[in-house]
Motif scaffolding. Structure first.
Motif, PDB file in Angstrom:
ATOM      1  N   HIS A 103     -13.154  -2.170   1.004  1.00 31.29           N
ATOM      2  CA  HIS A 103     -12.134  -1.165   1.338  1.00 31.29           C
ATOM      3  C   HIS A 103     -12.934   0.057   1.825  1.00 31.29           C
ATOM      4  O   HIS A 103     -13.107   1.049   1.111  1.00 31.29           O
ATOM      5  CB  HIS A 103     -11.326  -0.840   0.073  1.00 31.29           C
ATOM      6  CG  HIS A 103     -10.086  -0.031   0.308  1.00 31.29           C
ATOM      7  ND1 HIS A 103      -9.801   0.610   1.502  1.00 31.29           N
ATOM      8  CD2 HIS A 103      -9.054   0.264  -0.527  1.00 31.29           C
ATOM      9  CE1 HIS A 103      -8.654   1.255   1.382  1.00 31.29           C
ATOM     10  NE2 HIS A 103      -8.171   1.060   0.172  1.00 31.29           N
TER      11      HIS A 103
ATOM     12  N   PRO B 107      -9.171   5.467  -7.452  1.00 34.12           N
ATOM     13  CA  PRO B 107      -8.643   5.248  -6.091  1.00 34.12           C
ATOM     14  C   PRO B 107      -7.129   5.161  -6.039  1.00 34.12           C
ATOM     15  O   PRO B 107      -6.540   5.251  -4.953  1.00 34.12           O
ATOM     16  CB  PRO B 107      -9.275   3.906  -5.687  1.00 34.12           C
ATOM     17  CG  PRO B 107      -9.525   3.204  -6.983  1.00 34.12           C
ATOM     18  CD  PRO B 107      -9.837   4.282  -7.989  1.00 34.12           C
ATOM     19  N   GLY B 108      -6.471   4.969  -7.207  1.00 38.83           N
ATOM     20  CA  GLY B 108      -5.038   4.747  -7.257  1.00 38.83           C
ATOM     21  C   GLY B 108      -4.713   3.328  -6.796  1.00 38.83           C
ATOM     22  O   GLY B 108      -5.502   2.717  -6.084  1.00 38.83           O
ATOM     23  N   PRO B 109      -3.561   2.788  -7.187  1.00 42.03           N
ATOM     24  CA  PRO B 109      -2.613   3.362  -8.130  1.00 42.03           C
ATOM     25  C   PRO B 109      -3.143   3.304  -9.572  1.00 42.03           C
ATOM     26  O   PRO B 109      -3.799   2.339  -9.945  1.00 42.03           O
ATOM     27  CB  PRO B 109      -1.376   2.462  -7.975  1.00 42.03           C
ATOM     28  CG  PRO B 109      -1.898   1.147  -7.463  1.00 42.03           C
ATOM     29  CD  PRO B 109      -3.118   1.459  -6.671  1.00 42.03           C
TER      30      PRO B 109
ATOM     31  N   GLN C  14     -11.806   3.814   1.688  1.00 44.42           N
ATOM     32  CA  GLN C  14     -11.690   4.331   0.312  1.00 44.42           C
ATOM     33  C   GLN C  14     -13.065   4.793  -0.183  1.00 44.42           C
ATOM     34  O   GLN C  14     -13.205   5.873  -0.763  1.00 44.42           O
ATOM     35  CB  GLN C  14     -11.123   3.253  -0.618  1.00 44.42           C
ATOM     36  CG  GLN C  14     -10.973   3.705  -2.061  1.00 44.42           C
ATOM     37  CD  GLN C  14      -9.909   4.775  -2.249  1.00 44.42           C
ATOM     38  OE1 GLN C  14      -8.809   4.622  -1.738  1.00 44.42           O
ATOM     39  NE2 GLN C  14     -10.212   5.844  -2.960  1.00 44.42           N
TER      40      GLN C  14
ATOM     41  N   SER D 142       0.848  -1.195   0.000  1.00 47.28           N
ATOM     42  CA  SER D 142       0.000   0.000   0.000  1.00 47.28           C
ATOM     43  C   SER D 142       0.878   1.237   0.000  1.00 47.28           C
ATOM     44  O   SER D 142       1.939   1.247   0.625  1.00 47.28           O
ATOM     45  CB  SER D 142      -0.875   0.006   1.262  1.00 47.28           C
ATOM     46  OG  SER D 142      -1.536   1.235   1.405  1.00 47.28           O
ATOM     47  N   THR D 143       0.437   2.270  -0.707  1.00 41.75           N
ATOM     48  CA  THR D 143       1.076   3.591  -0.586  1.00 41.75           C
ATOM     49  C   THR D 143       0.106   4.546   0.088  1.00 41.75           C
ATOM     50  O   THR D 143       0.322   5.004   1.217  1.00 41.75           O
ATOM     51  CB  THR D 143       1.462   4.137  -1.985  1.00 41.75           C
ATOM     52  OG1 THR D 143       2.412   3.247  -2.565  1.00 41.75           O
ATOM     53  CG2 THR D 143       2.076   5.529  -1.886  1.00 41.75           C
ATOM     54  N   ARG D 144      -1.017   4.838  -0.584  1.00 44.38           N
ATOM     55  CA  ARG D 144      -1.971   5.837  -0.110  1.00 44.38           C
ATOM     56  C   ARG D 144      -2.594   5.490   1.238  1.00 44.38           C
ATOM     57  O   ARG D 144      -2.574   6.307   2.167  1.00 44.38           O
ATOM     58  CB  ARG D 144      -3.127   6.026  -1.121  1.00 44.38           C
ATOM     59  CG  ARG D 144      -2.821   6.909  -2.284  1.00 44.38           C
ATOM     60  CD  ARG D 144      -3.561   6.413  -3.507  1.00 44.38           C
ATOM     61  NE  ARG D 144      -2.985   5.139  -3.886  1.00 44.38           N
ATOM     62  CZ  ARG D 144      -1.953   5.026  -4.719  1.00 44.38           C
ATOM     63  NH1 ARG D 144      -1.500   6.091  -5.310  1.00 44.38           N
ATOM     64  NH2 ARG D 144      -1.411   3.855  -4.983  1.00 44.38           N
ATOM     65  N   THR D 145      -3.172   4.294   1.334  1.00 43.22           N
ATOM     66  CA  THR D 145      -3.942   3.955   2.533  1.00 43.22           C
ATOM     67  C   THR D 145      -3.041   3.943   3.760  1.00 43.22           C
ATOM     68  O   THR D 145      -3.385   4.472   4.815  1.00 43.22           O
ATOM     69  CB  THR D 145      -4.605   2.573   2.341  1.00 43.22           C
ATOM     70  OG1 THR D 145      -5.245   2.568   1.068  1.00 43.22           O
ATOM     71  CG2 THR D 145      -5.601   2.273   3.420  1.00 43.22           C
ATOM     72  N   ARG D 146      -1.891   3.363   3.608  1.00 42.19           N
ATOM     73  CA  ARG D 146      -0.972   3.226   4.725  1.00 42.19           C
ATOM     74  C   ARG D 146      -0.458   4.606   5.210  1.00 42.19           C
ATOM     75  O   ARG D 146      -0.490   4.917   6.401  1.00 42.19           O
ATOM     76  CB  ARG D 146       0.210   2.361   4.279  1.00 42.19           C
ATOM     77  CG  ARG D 146       1.142   2.045   5.369  1.00 42.19           C
ATOM     78  CD  ARG D 146       2.319   1.258   4.810  1.00 42.19           C
ATOM     79  NE  ARG D 146       3.219   1.043   5.895  1.00 42.19           N
ATOM     80  CZ  ARG D 146       3.678  -0.131   6.269  1.00 42.19           C
ATOM     81  NH1 ARG D 146       3.367  -1.199   5.618  1.00 42.19           N
ATOM     82  NH2 ARG D 146       4.482  -0.235   7.290  1.00 42.19           N
TER      83      ARG D 146
HETATM   84  N1   CP Z   1      -6.383   3.269  -2.969  1.00 43.93           N
HETATM   85  C1   CP Z   1      -5.545   2.415  -2.362  1.00 43.93           C
HETATM   86  O1   CP Z   1      -5.967   1.540  -1.576  1.00 43.93           O
HETATM   87  O2   CP Z   1      -4.224   2.603  -2.653  1.00 43.93           O
HETATM   88  P1   CP Z   1      -3.027   1.838  -1.953  1.00 43.93           P
HETATM   89  O3   CP Z   1      -3.098   0.396  -2.372  1.00 43.93           O
HETATM   90  O4   CP Z   1      -1.773   2.536  -2.415  1.00 43.93           O
HETATM   91  O5   CP Z   1      -3.207   1.956  -0.457  1.00 43.93           O
END
Ligand code: CP
Length: 310
Positions: free
Chosen positions: A136, A264-266, A139, A56-60
């Motif tokens: 999720h 939501p990315g990525p 999100q 994870s980038t964003r969520t974490r």
């Molecule tokens: N939107 C989302 O869950 O991104 P990550 O997987 O980077 O947390």
């Protein structure tokens, strides 16, 4: 009024009142985040562990920042660098962490239902940060919060969810969240990436025609092809996918109205979204990320308050 749930495992479990309470609380935290000192002492007696068994980038980062903005003590756990690699079970891992007096667990796991399973075996409150293809919830909350911010309300809005619906926990949580608020939802993608039961079971419209869905909607929430969750080829090539289901500038310019683009990315640029769409003024992708911190502050505050009440 408190939340109706002790844990945030999925949007499926929330009431409309819960969602509205989270949004009102996030409105207040968004004001805090605009101040020069973006920090409040609200959770200074609370210890939170971020338990990430999947990348994870964003969520974490968003959860960690939300925890720090609320003055909580924060522990970060990465499965790949832990004794899970020596065969320790999930319950043993978490109970050992909780023995160090941790109050709240934020958990991402590749297995559907992992946080639900854990919630039956430990005392601490759990927030699901994404479990397999199931849900999720934070999100979906930040997605709806961003629609509300942009369009004034979610009720009555038309939202198209585009792409790999079958393998997307974001799609599932968004459908629950949008429907509870009175939005209309259409899912669009190749037939091989949309579950057959979708229309009846989830109360959404289904189409395989991207232009038709985009002509209909106010907002398109575009999803990544989740190749890591597919165990057989479900379309010919990424190039073909982009031709039929990728959103290009040309496609948007040919519509009869201007729609909002979310993701939501990525992002996989050049597959589901072309760069001239992802980076355009129609895109609110970075506002979604910004709102994620306020939404997660609200969730942490309300779940921690619920725990204190028990
Ligand atoms: N939107 C989302 O869950 O991104 P990550 O997987 O980077 O947390």
């Amino acid at each position: 009024m408190p939340l109706s749930v002790k844990h945030l495992l999925g949007i499926k479990d929330l009431t409309l009142q819960d969602i509205e309470l989270i949004f009102q609380t996030a409105d207040n935290f968004k004001e805090v985040l605009k101040r020069p000192i973006k920090k409040v002492p609200t959770l200074r007696d609370t210890t939170i562990v971020n338990l990430f068994f999947e990348n994870s980038t964003r969520t974490r980062i968003s959860f960690e920042l939300a925890e720090k903005r609320l003055s909580a003590d924060v522990i970060n756990f990465t499965a790949s660098a832990s004794s899970v690699k020596k065969g320790e079970t999930l319950i043993d891992t978490v109970n050992n962490i909780l023995a160090m007096k941790v109050d709240l667990v934020i958990m991402r796991h590749s297995a559907c239902g992992a946080p639900h399973f854990l919630s039956k075996h430990i005392q601490a409150a759990i927030v699901n940060a994404g479990d397999g293809i199931n849900e999720h919830p934070t999100q979906a909350l930040l997605d709806s919060f961003s629609i509300r911010e942009k369009l004034g309300d979610v009720k009555g809005k038309k939202v198209a969810i585009v792409g790999d619906i079958t393998h997307s926990r974001v799609a599932m949580s968004n459908i629950y969240c949008l429907k509870k608020q009175g939005a209309e939802v259409t899912v669009v993608g190749p037939p091989t990436l949309i579950p057959k039961y979708m229309a009846e079971a989830m109360g959404v419209n289904v189409t395989y025609n991207l232009r038709e869905a985009l002509e209909w909607c106010d907002v398109a929430n575009v999803l990544r092809i989740q190749l890591e969750r597919q165990n057989m080829p479900l379309f010919s090539s990424l190039r073909e996918y982009n031709l039929f289901y990728g959103i290009s500038r040309e496609l948007l310019d040919g519509l009869h109205k201007e729609i909002i683009i979310m993701h939501p990315g990525p992002i996989n640029r050049g597959v589901e979204l072309n760069s001239d769409v992802a980076d355009s003024k129609q895109s609110i992708i970075l506002q979604q990320v910004e709102n994620g911190v306020a939404i997660r502050m609200a969730v942490l505050y309300l779940i921690a308050g619920k725990k204190a009440e028990n």
